[in-house]
Every structure is written in C-alpha cells, then in structure tokens.
Design a protein around this motif. Structure first.
Motif, mmCIF file in Angstrom:
data_model
loop_
_atom_site.group_PDB
_atom_site.id
_atom_site.type_symbol
_atom_site.label_atom_id
_atom_site.label_comp_id
_atom_site.label_asym_id
_atom_site.label_seq_id
_atom_site.Cartn_x
_atom_site.Cartn_y
_atom_site.Cartn_z
ATOM 1 N N GLU A 175 37.310 0.617 -74.232
ATOM 2 C CA GLU A 175 38.707 1.039 -74.295
ATOM 3 C C GLU A 175 39.651 0.113 -73.538
ATOM 4 O OE1 GLU A 175 39.921 4.253 -75.913
ATOM 5 O OE2 GLU A 175 38.156 3.423 -76.930
ATOM 6 N N SER A 176 39.235 -0.371 -72.382
ATOM 7 C CA SER A 176 40.139 -1.218 -71.595
ATOM 8 C C SER A 176 39.368 -2.082 -70.610
ATOM 9 C CB SER A 176 41.160 -0.370 -70.834
ATOM 10 O OG SER A 176 40.523 0.391 -69.820
ATOM 11 N N ILE A 177 39.946 -3.214 -70.335
ATOM 12 C CA ILE A 177 39.474 -4.109 -69.279
ATOM 13 C C ILE A 177 40.732 -4.588 -68.569
ATOM 14 C CG2 ILE A 177 38.364 -6.307 -68.726
ATOM 15 C CD1 ILE A 177 36.711 -5.943 -71.323
ATOM 16 N N LYS A 178 40.855 -4.286 -67.295
ATOM 17 C CA LYS A 178 42.102 -4.640 -66.613
ATOM 18 C C LYS A 178 41.881 -4.929 -65.133
ATOM 19 C CE LYS A 178 43.322 0.248 -65.887
ATOM 20 N NZ LYS A 178 44.329 1.295 -66.168
ATOM 21 N N LEU A 179 42.833 -5.705 -64.602
ATOM 22 C CA LEU A 179 42.859 -5.989 -63.172
ATOM 23 C C LEU A 179 43.590 -4.856 -62.467
ATOM 24 C CD1 LEU A 179 42.232 -8.200 -60.969
ATOM 25 C CD2 LEU A 179 44.591 -8.963 -61.311
ATOM 26 N N ILE A 180 42.960 -4.263 -61.489
ATOM 27 C CA ILE A 180 43.571 -3.155 -60.745
ATOM 28 C C ILE A 180 44.452 -3.691 -59.620
ATOM 29 C CG2 ILE A 180 43.133 -1.086 -59.367
ATOM 30 C CD1 ILE A 180 42.353 -0.849 -62.304
#
Length: 301
Positions: A124-129
C-alpha cells in the motif's frame, strides 16, 4: 555520484515505513506461524537489514556508507503488516535511502512469502517518516548582521596583491554565512603589525577576524604568536577541529600552528595560507562557529 568529500561527518538518522495489506485470514495464519514459507517476522528483519547494508549496490548514485545501527520492527495488525526501519550513521550523507530500501525489501519479502495463500496482497505505501542530522540544523541565522574582517599575512602578497589567492575564498564563504565583510587587508609577516591590526579590529567591534598565512614554522611565520598576544581566551576545540578535518585530507595539516581565540566579543581565527587549506578549514569552521555569538551574548547552550 555527488562529491561529498568536503563535507564533515555528522550524526544522521532516518525512519521509514512500508505497509502491506493482506486479508484477515492471512493475518491469522501468520500469527499461528503457519505461513508456507516460514516465519514472516524473522525473514523481514533479516532481509530488511541486508537491504539497508546493500543500498549502494542496488541504487547507482547512493554512496557506500558506514552504518552504525539498523533497527527493524514488524507490526502485524488486523489486515496489514507494517514494517518500520530506523537507520543511524555518523557520516557525510543522509541515510533515508537506506531506511527506504530496508522497508521496500521487507515489504517484498512479505509479498513473496504470502502470495501462495493470498491473491489480493498489495503493498500500500512506502514512505519516509522522518530524518534528522546533518549540518543544516546547526546553521543559526544571527539576530543581527555580523561584521567580519579578512587579513592576508604574506610578505609576497603585501608587495603584489595579485599573489593573494585565498582572500576571495574567505570573503565568499563569509558572505554565505551571514557576514558583512567590512575590511580586507594584506599585510607583511610582521608581528607588531599583525597584533596592532587585530587589536584595532577587535576594538571596532568586528565579530569575526580571519587571518590567512604565517601559521607554519618558517622564520617569518609569526601569526600565531601575534594572535596569542592579543586574545583573552583560546578556543583550542576549534583549533583541533580545523587540523583534524585537514589531516583526513592531507598529512601536512598537522604542521599548521593556527590559533583561534576571543578578544572582547571578537573571534579571531588563524587559517593557513594556501587556497586549498583555507577552503578546507572554512568547511570545518562553519556552521559550528556561528553558535559562539550566542555564547558571547550570554545565551545558555
């Protein structure tokens, strides 16, 4: 790759996250440890850790960096598996790509291990926090315009200004760092002249006085002695930082005797004479030296 050889090492940290959506039935299978390809959590932790270490081999313009810590967390929820990576390093570049690569491969690992039992699995998602570290956080814009002076100490340049190759390097760097350069002067290697000019500029309230030249061991090199006669407090930490930065780039840096100190509210910094050494020393000097003006103003650390 981008040239980062001039950048100093600083603490870096990045946190990234990926979310893999699966069915509730699949979650129950995972929780019971009945996944057809084995334990999901252990596999993700291993693959994500390897991925972070191998980022520079997978992404062509990423630098190979020394990683000090990789932490992988796998959170199994009702209909998703969340993978979080924390990567830390003390180096010249950030570690966000390492963290993102870790959770990307972790998500692919989950996909590979669960696709035999779940046709609707999706990443669903891959992101930098978040990310933190680097030099930018140390740049402190002063409350007022800071005044600076540049003094070139050279018998040769004092007779022929064209011989000075370092002055403009210093001036440009000062302007980049919020300083108004109010004086640029070339003087000979004469101790009394150096002392007199340093005192005059300090009495005028110049915030930063940078000298270039006369820091070696030659018979005419007297800039450190003149500076020591003028300053009230020596800043040995800055001296050591400048030499340590240079020593990683040339074995000759240790031969510099440059002094750094404070007189009244003026910071006086001795730099070597060569343009390359000047450029390297300025890279080490900023942005850390900017904090000294808050200290001189009575602010707490």
């Amino acid at each position: 790759m981008i040239d980062v050889s001039d950048k100093p090492d600083t603490f870096r940290e990045a946190v990234a996250e990926s979310v893999v959506k699966v069915s509730k039935d699949t979650i129950e299978i995972v929780k019971r440890g009945e996944s057809p390809k084995g334990d999901i959590v252990d596999a993700v932790k291993i693959s994500s850790t390897f991925a972070a270490k191998k980022t520079h081999e997978l992404i062509p313009y990423c630098h190979p960096i020394p990683i000090d810590h990789i932490g992988i967390d796998v959170d199994i929820q009702d209909n998703s598996i969340i993978i979080k990576a924390i990567v830390k390093s003390i180096w010249k570049t950030g570690v966000e790509m390492e963290a993102l690569t870790a959770v990307s491969i972790g998500a692919l690992t989950v996909y590979d291990m669960l696709k035999p039992i779940d046709d609707n699995i999706s990443i669903e998602s891959i992101k930098l926090i978040k990310k933190r570290g680097g030099l930018k956080r140390f740049y402190e814009k002063p409350d007022k315009t800071l005044k600076a002076a540049v003094i070139i100490v050279s018998d040769t340049a004092s007779k022929d200004e064209k011989a000075d190759k370092s002055g403009n390097i210093i001036i440009n760097k000062l302007k980049e760092n919020y300083f108004d350069v109010i004086e640029y002067k070339i003087i000979p290697d004469e101790k009394e002249i150096i002392e007199s000019l340093l005192r005059k500029l300090s009495d005028q309230g110049v915030d930063l006085i940078i000298t270039s030249g006369g820091t070696g061991v030659g018979p005419r090199d007297v800039t450190p002695e003149a500076t020591l006669n003028v300053i009230e407090k020596e800043m040995k930490g800055i001296e050591e930082a400048l030499r340590a930065y240079g020593q990683r780039r040339t074995p000759l840096s240790m031969l510099s005797r440059g002094v750094v100190g404070v007189r009244k509210n003026s910071v006086i910094v001795n730099l070597p004479g060569s343009p390359k050494a000047v450029s390297e020393s300025l890279n080490a000097l900023f942005p850390g030296v900017l904090h000294i003006y808050k200290m001189l103003g009575g602010y707490k650390h």
